[in-house]
Design an enzyme around this catalytic site. Structure first.
Site, PDB file in Angstrom:
ATOM      1  N   GLU A 199       0.845  -1.209   0.000  1.00 27.79           N
ATOM      2  CA  GLU A 199       0.000   0.000   0.000  1.00 27.79           C
ATOM      3  C   GLU A 199       0.875   1.251   0.000  1.00 27.79           C
ATOM      4  O   GLU A 199       1.807   1.389   0.796  1.00 27.79           O
ATOM      5  CB  GLU A 199      -0.933   0.021   1.216  1.00 27.79           C
ATOM      6  N   ASP A 243      -3.720  12.251  -2.533  1.00 34.41           N
ATOM      7  CA  ASP A 243      -3.966  13.686  -2.682  1.00 34.41           C
ATOM      8  C   ASP A 243      -4.537  13.937  -4.068  1.00 34.41           C
ATOM      9  O   ASP A 243      -3.917  13.611  -5.077  1.00 34.41           O
ATOM     10  CB  ASP A 243      -2.648  14.453  -2.513  1.00 34.41           C
ATOM     11  N   LYS A 275      -7.056  21.338  -8.056  1.00 35.61           N
ATOM     12  CA  LYS A 275      -6.965  22.465  -8.989  1.00 35.61           C
ATOM     13  C   LYS A 275      -6.379  21.975 -10.321  1.00 35.61           C
ATOM     14  O   LYS A 275      -5.412  21.225 -10.341  1.00 35.61           O
ATOM     15  CB  LYS A 275      -6.085  23.571  -8.406  1.00 35.61           C
ATOM     16  N   THR A 292     -13.679   3.287   5.912  1.00 32.68           N
ATOM     17  CA  THR A 292     -13.136   4.184   6.933  1.00 32.68           C
ATOM     18  C   THR A 292     -14.248   5.027   7.551  1.00 32.68           C
ATOM     19  O   THR A 292     -15.315   5.196   6.956  1.00 32.68           O
ATOM     20  CB  THR A 292     -12.073   5.123   6.335  1.00 32.68           C
ATOM     21  N   LYS A 293     -13.986   5.576   8.743  1.00 36.16           N
ATOM     22  CA  LYS A 293     -14.967   6.462   9.386  1.00 36.16           C
ATOM     23  C   LYS A 293     -15.258   7.663   8.500  1.00 36.16           C
ATOM     24  O   LYS A 293     -16.405   8.083   8.349  1.00 36.16           O
ATOM     25  CB  LYS A 293     -14.434   6.930  10.747  1.00 36.16           C
ATOM     26  N   PHE A 294     -14.226   8.213   7.898  1.00 35.83           N
ATOM     27  CA  PHE A 294     -14.366   9.355   7.002  1.00 35.83           C
ATOM     28  C   PHE A 294     -15.269   8.998   5.822  1.00 35.83           C
ATOM     29  O   PHE A 294     -16.154   9.757   5.440  1.00 35.83           O
ATOM     30  CB  PHE A 294     -12.979   9.776   6.503  1.00 35.83           C
ATOM     31  N   GLU A 295     -15.041   7.796   5.267  1.00 39.94           N
ATOM     32  CA  GLU A 295     -15.817   7.345   4.114  1.00 39.94           C
ATOM     33  C   GLU A 295     -17.281   7.091   4.495  1.00 39.94           C
ATOM     34  O   GLU A 295     -18.196   7.453   3.753  1.00 39.94           O
ATOM     35  CB  GLU A 295     -15.182   6.073   3.566  1.00 39.94           C
TER      36      GLU A 295
END
Length: 238
Positions: free
Chosen positions: A68, A143, A147, A216-219
């Site tokens: 990973e 990332d 932009k 994930t928690k974020f997901e």
């Protein structure tokens, strides 16, 4: 500390130069992270050298290897390694607090099939990983450089995916995930044009999140808010 680099190309595909694909935010180590680095690095840490790593020696056994790139704080990587003890996992991360957190979590969970590099992923892949040695490469939520003028900094680029193809076994898989639709489209465009890969999607675009990639928690929060996540899985064919 080396920087992660990828190739920059002009609009017509001409090679220009190598550029950074991440911003290094070192951050301050917590006491727990510092202690984990000190105590766990001798067994789980992999010191970068510009020679191919003996994977069987590093893990003390022969097994399929999952690598990973950019594991962040390492929670999902530890979860994956714990859930699949039959596989060997390698994580690469430049963020030192993330490396410390990952090592601490792995020790707490009793995970023994995980090894970690604290170094530039491209250098590790180019110099430390033997060709044809990986069963899966994972790149989750890199990332997005959202932009337009920064899109050239995205790590998924033609040169990079060919480097990964060399490192994968025939039948090995490059698995990407992103929560930026524009980046998902970029990944799909690059991978669809890449020689030696086949899309594992039945619809020739994205796949459902496979069981081996933890939510994930974020997901999960993003799903509740109606945000999308796109998984792409491409298999090395030649």
């Amino acid at each position: 500390m080396s920087e992660v680099t990828t190739a920059e190309f002009s609009d017509n595909g001409k090679y220009l130069r190598k550029i950074r694909s991440f911003v290094l935010r070192e951050g301050r180590l917590t006491k727990g992270q510092e202690q984990a680095l000190e105590t766990q690095w001798p067994t789980m840490g992999l010191d970068y050298t510009p020679t191919s790593l003996d994977l069987a020696a590093a893990f003390g056994r022969e097994a399929d290897v999952v690598l990973e790139i950019g594991f962040g704080m390492g929670a999902s990587l530890v979860q994956m390694a714990k859930a699949a003890p039959e596989l060997n996992y390698i994580g690469i991360e430049v963020h030192k607090p993330g490396v410390g957190a990952c090592l601490g979590d792995a020790a707490k969970e009793g995970v023994t099939n995980l090894r970690v590099f604290h170094h530039d992923a491209v250098e590790v892949l180019e110099n430390s990983i033997a060709d044809g040695s990986l069963s899966r490469v994972q790149l989750f939520f890199p990332d997005p450089w959202h932009k337009a003028r920064h899109h050239k900094r995205r790590i998924v680029q033609p040169e990079f995916v060919q480097l990964l193809r060399r490192k994968l076994k025939i039948g090995g898989v490059f698995h990407m995930a992103t929560d930026w639709e524009n980046y998902a489209e970029h990944m799909l465009e690059v991978m669809s044009a890449a020689e030696g890969y086949a899309n594992q999607s039945n619809s020739n675009d994205y796949v459902e999140r496979p069981d081996h990639r933890p939510l994930t928690k974020f997901e999960a929060r993003g799903h509740r808010l109606g945000h999308g996540v796109w998984d792409l899985m491409f298999e090395r064919t030649v």
